[in-house]
Design a protein around this motif. Structure first.
Motif, PDB file in Angstrom:
ATOM      1  N   GLU A   1       0.776  -1.344   0.178  1.00  0.00           N
ATOM      2  CA  GLU A   1      -0.089  -0.100  -0.149  1.00  0.00           C
ATOM      3  C   GLU A   1       0.983   1.220  -0.241  1.00  0.00           C
ATOM      4  OE1 GLU A   1      -4.030   1.105   2.152  1.00  0.00           O
ATOM      5  OE2 GLU A   1      -2.223   1.035   3.491  1.00  0.00           O
ATOM      6  N   ALA A   2       2.166   1.288   0.727  1.00  0.00           N
ATOM      7  CA  ALA A   2       3.050   2.412   0.741  1.00  0.00           C
ATOM      8  C   ALA A   2       3.502   2.502  -0.596  1.00  0.00           C
ATOM      9  CB  ALA A   2       3.988   2.165   1.916  1.00  0.00           C
ATOM     10  N   GLY A   3       3.511   1.675  -1.339  1.00  0.00           N
ATOM     11  CA  GLY A   3       4.149   1.663  -2.839  1.00  0.00           C
ATOM     12  C   GLY A   3       5.647   1.379  -2.710  1.00  0.00           C
ATOM     13  N   TYR A   4       6.025   0.772  -1.933  1.00  0.00           N
ATOM     14  CA  TYR A   4       7.555   0.124  -1.901  1.00  0.00           C
ATOM     15  C   TYR A   4       7.657  -0.924  -2.861  1.00  0.00           C
ATOM     16  CZ  TYR A   4       8.506   3.303   1.987  1.00  0.00           C
ATOM     17  OH  TYR A   4       8.360   4.200   2.924  1.00  0.00           O
ATOM     18  N   VAL A   5       6.667  -1.754  -3.107  1.00  0.00           N
ATOM     19  CA  VAL A   5       6.786  -3.036  -3.814  1.00  0.00           C
ATOM     20  C   VAL A   5       5.434  -2.926  -4.999  1.00  0.00           C
ATOM     21  CG1 VAL A   5       8.041  -4.637  -2.288  1.00  0.00           C
ATOM     22  CG2 VAL A   5       5.666  -4.355  -2.421  1.00  0.00           C
ATOM     23  N   GLU A   6       5.722  -3.607  -6.148  1.00  0.00           N
ATOM     24  CA  GLU A   6       4.805  -3.602  -7.066  1.00  0.00           C
ATOM     25  C   GLU A   6       3.646  -4.609  -6.938  1.00  0.00           C
ATOM     26  OE1 GLU A   6       5.951  -3.594 -11.047  1.00  0.00           O
ATOM     27  OE2 GLU A   6       7.494  -1.736 -10.890  1.00  0.00           O
ATOM     28  N   THR A   7       4.057  -6.049  -6.435  1.00  0.00           N
ATOM     29  CA  THR A   7       3.288  -6.839  -5.881  1.00  0.00           C
ATOM     30  C   THR A   7       3.755  -7.443  -4.376  1.00  0.00           C
ATOM     31  OG1 THR A   7       5.024  -8.644  -6.831  1.00  0.00           O
ATOM     32  CG2 THR A   7       3.278  -7.793  -8.502  1.00  0.00           C
TER      33      THR A   7
END
Length: 120
Positions: free
Chosen positions: A57-63
């Protein structure tokens, strides 16, 4: 005039993950402390899954699949330490290794079988 200037309806105000993290930690600790296999595994799955959701959710990973595999490796290490220590913690170590195995299975299966989304 707007009641909340600067805020938009397109952004969510709160994340759903913190209550699950807060519930997963004591659940896992109680299961490991009192040697209740199912409670320990469920608590660890809830905790690691919620952290993975927060990271996504924080956008650190794509999946979410690779962070699940990383948490699985960490649980394998901690479970191995518990299992092979001189203290009688074998069943607790097995519970941690089992949770790691489930997370590894989910991470590997998701990476292999879930189709990749194209960016919008």
């Amino acid at each position: 005039m707007d009641d909340q200037p600067g805020l938009s309806d397109q952004y969510r105000m709160a994340s759903p993950w913190p209550p699950f993290v807060a519930f997963g930690i004591p659940l896992a600790e109680l299961g490991i402390l009192f040697d209740v296999f199912v409670v320990a595994v469920a608590g660890l799955l809830l905790f690691c899954g919620s952290l993975t959701g927060m990271i996504r959710e924080a956008g650190y990973v794509e999946t979410v699949w690779r962070p699940l595999a990383v948490f699985a490796v960490l649980l394998f290490v901690v479970g191995g330490v518990f299992t092979f220590s001189d203290v009688n913690l074998v069943t607790r170590g097995y519970a941690i290794i089992t949770a790691g195995g489930i997370l590894a299975f989910a991470g590997i299966s998701g990476e292999l079988f879930v189709p990749k989304r194209e960016p919008i």
